[in-house]
Design an enzyme around this catalytic site. Structure first.
Site, PDB file in Angstrom:
ATOM      1  N   ASP A 480       0.828  -1.206   0.000  1.00  0.00           N
ATOM      2  CA  ASP A 480       0.000   0.000   0.000  1.00  0.00           C
ATOM      3  C   ASP A 480       0.863   1.257   0.000  1.00  0.00           C
ATOM      4  OD1 ASP A 480      -2.329   1.480  -0.008  1.00  0.00           O
ATOM      5  OD2 ASP A 480      -3.177   0.523   1.768  1.00  0.00           O
ATOM      6  N   ASP A 550     -10.562   2.038  -3.077  1.00  0.00           N
ATOM      7  CA  ASP A 550     -11.020   1.892  -1.693  1.00  0.00           C
ATOM      8  C   ASP A 550     -12.534   1.959  -1.599  1.00  0.00           C
ATOM      9  OD1 ASP A 550      -8.601   1.487  -0.491  1.00  0.00           O
ATOM     10  OD2 ASP A 550      -8.356   3.541   0.241  1.00  0.00           O
TER      11      ASP A 550
END
Length: 733
Positions: A480, A550
């Site tokens: 990430d 997301d």
């Protein structure tokens, strides 16, 4: 058959395969003139040379009395500053005397079989040198002896040409590269429109079609990454181009940093396109004898519309950009604990989720943020990649062993590019943090950036991750990056070289990923940057799948995944089922709709499985079984967009097997209203001579029937409903 033909007498270069031709020539003064990029032609006989006209205020070559030849009006392969070409230059080189004049003159060419690697950068590749041929055009500035090698590769069986540039300083003095585009192409007499993929965090890659007006348009990123806000992809299309007809030119930059797609429509209605590293805050010192390699652009041409362009990218990226051993393997169905627990978890709280995953047939458990250091929120511990023994009293290995004993694979979340003030790494190496001396750095998500351009920083992170990975049975890594770059400065570089920091960061990231993926080839890597903030072909080179967004809301994901499919394969995009109401939008959708949308990519679950109702558990269990049956078709079949959620109240797409003997069709209805119009769905990509059976109803249809007539969509008085059709070829009795 050779893919590159050179007419020595007329100095014309013709790259060609069965679907396209790319033609350019050497003109007066050694300038390269672009002639043609489009459908295949067998031979170019030289008639399409640019007409010479004396144009006011468009000057001529130094020392020439020919007023009809001007670099300002000539369609070119690569423009430079200072040569009386008033377009945006593709390259700007600053010399020791302060001048930026650069007159690139043709010196020669090289042709080689296959496709050479690019130094330090991801790029498309070949598995056999017969797949492609590569042409290198050598241009030199005679005064400074700076050489530009324009690199072209054409694939034999793909509608693809790749381009990049290598700059070699053959002179005696250092020069500064202030701009080096990877490619340029000029079009004449074309009224194009653009298709781009703008967006935002949790709202990525929404296709936008726009007109091209006089002047300059730039689509790009200044965030240090490819970004949520503007994906490094652009298409040029005619206004009549549709999904299934018309010219479509695609340009996809294999790069994960600042980028720019610059368009200029000039006084003569000529269109000038340049693609490459964004020149904002870019200044690269090129010493005598040194070289600089630009990222690569993947160019696609088709006259069969946007779907054909997309399919060319799907095959190219999946087969010749992704290198992982997993590229042709079915991807596991995962459950990720993030939306189930956020930071509030321990081993005892996670085990029931693992147990439930086993019962539902899920194949991998992914441990997300919060397992390391003393990280109970986002204020600490980034940079300290050691387990938090408060949450795992017997160590991480104990929990990993438990997951494996349940028959699941184990994955883990990492954010190796970041650092927290509250971390051991910062206490030991505060200079590793990227910040401008004398100024406080800007926080984002309470975290800061490591200077990956420095070898010492990369070595530290590699050593920590190596210790983690070699001692644990980890099957998967979610990599990430939850902020963009700011406070651009490196203590490792002198003041005059701070313009190298952005690009050195990206090169450092690639070097770190190269080391890790080489050392651990059996680990499945998934890219992520707050969702789809770094969803690009450069990351795909190292990671065969990327978290698309997301935003897990099924309705929002329709547009996100629709847009993503324009330039990237389905196997690259992960999509998860989450709770309803959705945590990002508050929208309520059925489990069946959430499952169908997520099953349109690499399926996973992002919720607390222990909190599902019995009915929803049954749906998940059934959906997991069904997905496993059709997984090869979804992840590796031909993908077709049928209806756009942007321009209609529906979305629809389908997946067809390579043999055309099986298809999955998904039709999504958006908002419901009274007295709705009747809608039909027509299929594509089937064999018109075969018969297909609807697996659910047993009804049989001809392939031509399904494609020409289609079928009526059910009338449903409910928002956000989904219908999934499964067809298989049969021999009709």
């Amino acid at each position: 058959m050779s893919l590159i033909t050179v007419d020595q007498a007329n100095r014309v270069f013709h790259l060609h395969n069965q679907t396209l031709s790319y033609i350019f020539a050497v003109e007066q003064g050694g300038t390269l003139s672009h002639l043609y990029f489009g459908g295949h032609v067998d031979h170019y006989h030289g008639e399409l040379r640019y007409p010479r006209v004396d144009r006011g205020f468009s000057g001529n070559l130094p020392g020439s009395t020919d007023r009809t030849f001007s670099r300002d009006t000539l369609p070119k392969e690569y423009s430079t500053a200072g040569e009386m070409d008033y377009h945006l230059p593709a390259a700007i080189v600053r010399h020791t005397d302060g001048a930026n004049a650069l007159y690139l003159v043709y010196q020669g060419y090289r042709i080689e079989a296959g496709k050479p690697k690019l130094s330090g950068l991801p790029a498309a590749f070949v598995e056999d040198e017969t797949e492609a041929e590569t042409l290198t055009i050598v241009l030199v500035d005679q005064v400074s002896q700076v050489e530009f090698d324009l690199q072209y590769t054409i694939y034999r069986d793909r509608p693809v040409v790749t381009r990049s540039v290598q700059v070699c300083n053959q002179g005696d003095h250092a020069v500064n590269l202030e701009k080096v585009a990877s490619m340029q192409i000029d079009f004449t007499d074309r009224q194009f429109e653009t298709i781009t993929l703008p967006g935002a965090h949790a709202n990525e890659r929404h296709p936008e079609r726009g007109s091209i007006n006089y002047g300059i348009q730039t689509f790009g990123s200044l965030r240090g990454t490819s970004s949520h806000q503007m994906n490094p992809f652009l298409a040029l299309v005619d206004h009549t181009t549709t999904e299934f007809s018309g010219d479509a030119y695609g340009f996809n930059l294999v790069y994960s940093g600042n980028h720019a797609f610059e368009l200029e429509k000039d006084q003569l209605d000529q269109l000038h396109l340049m693609v490459g590293i964004n020149s904002y805050n870019f200044n690269w010192q090129l010493k005598a004898g040194a070289t600089f390699q630009t990222p690569e652009v993947l160019m696609v041409y088709t006259n069969k519309g946007l779907n054909a362009m997309s399919q060319a990218y799907h095959h190219l990226i999946r087969e010749r950009v992704v290198r992982s051993e997993f590229k042709n393997q079915e991807r596991p169905i995962v459950v990720n604990n993030w939306e189930a627990t956020f930071f509030d978890f321990n081993e005892a709280k996670l085990k029931p989720i693992v147990d439930e995953a086993k019962q539902l047939g899920i194949e991998m458990f992914v441990l997300d943020d919060g397992w390391f250091g003393h990280r109970d929120d986002d204020n600490s511990s980034l940079g300290d990649w050691q387990v938090d023994h408060r949450k795992f009293p017997q160590g991480l290995n104990h929990f990993v062993k438990y997951v494996h004993e349940q028959g699941l694979k184990f994955g883990i979340w990492l954010e190796p590019e970041m650092i927290s003030y509250d971390s051991k790494l910062y206490q030991q190496h505060p200079d590793y943090l990227m910040q401008v001396p004398g100024r406080s750095p800007s926080p984002s998500r309470n975290q800061y950036i490591l200077d990956l351009g420095r070898q010492a920083v990369r070595n530290n992170i590699f050593d920590q991750l190596d210790q983690l990975l070699k001692s644990k049975q980890i099957d998967y890594i979610k990599w990430d990056m939850n902020r963009h770059l700011s406070d651009i400065y490196s203590v490792a570089l002198p003041p005059e070289r701070q313009g190298e920091v952005y690009h050195r960061y990206v090169l450092g990231l690639y070097e770190l990923l190269e080391r890790l993926t080489t050392a651990y080839p059996h680990i499945l890597f998934e890219g992520c940057s707050g969702g789809g903030g770094r969803f690009d072909a450069g990351m795909a080179y190292y990671m065969p799948q990327i978290w698309a967004s997301d935003n897990t809301d099924a309705v929002a994901r329709l547009t996100i995944q629709y847009g993503t499919s324009l330039a990237y394969p389905i196997s690259l995009a992960t999509a998860h089922v989450s709770v309803s109401p959705n945590q990002q939008t508050g929208r309520e959708t059925s489990m069946s709709t959430r499952s169908a949308v997520a099953a349109s990519g690499v399926l996973g679950y992002e919720l607390d499985l222990t909190q599902l109702s019995s009915a929803d558990k049954q749906i998940v269990q059934k959906q997991v079984v069904q997905y496993k049956q059709i997984r090869p078709l979804i992840q590796f079949g031909e993908f077709y967009r049928l209806k756009s959620p942007i321009t209609s109240n529906q979305a629809a797409w389908m997946f067809v097997s390579p043999q055309q003997d099986e298809a999955i069709v998904m039709v999504f209805n958006l908002t419901s209203y009274a007295q709705p119009s009747l809608t039909k769905t027509k299929l594509v990509g089937l064999n018109p001579k075969l018969n297909y059976q609807n697996i659910a109803t047993k009804a049989i249809f001809g392939g031509d029937e399904l494609m020409q007539l289609g079928f009526y969509d059910p009338v449903v008085y409910q928002d956000y409903t989904t219908k999934v059709y499964h067809f298989k070829a049969v021999t009709e009795n």
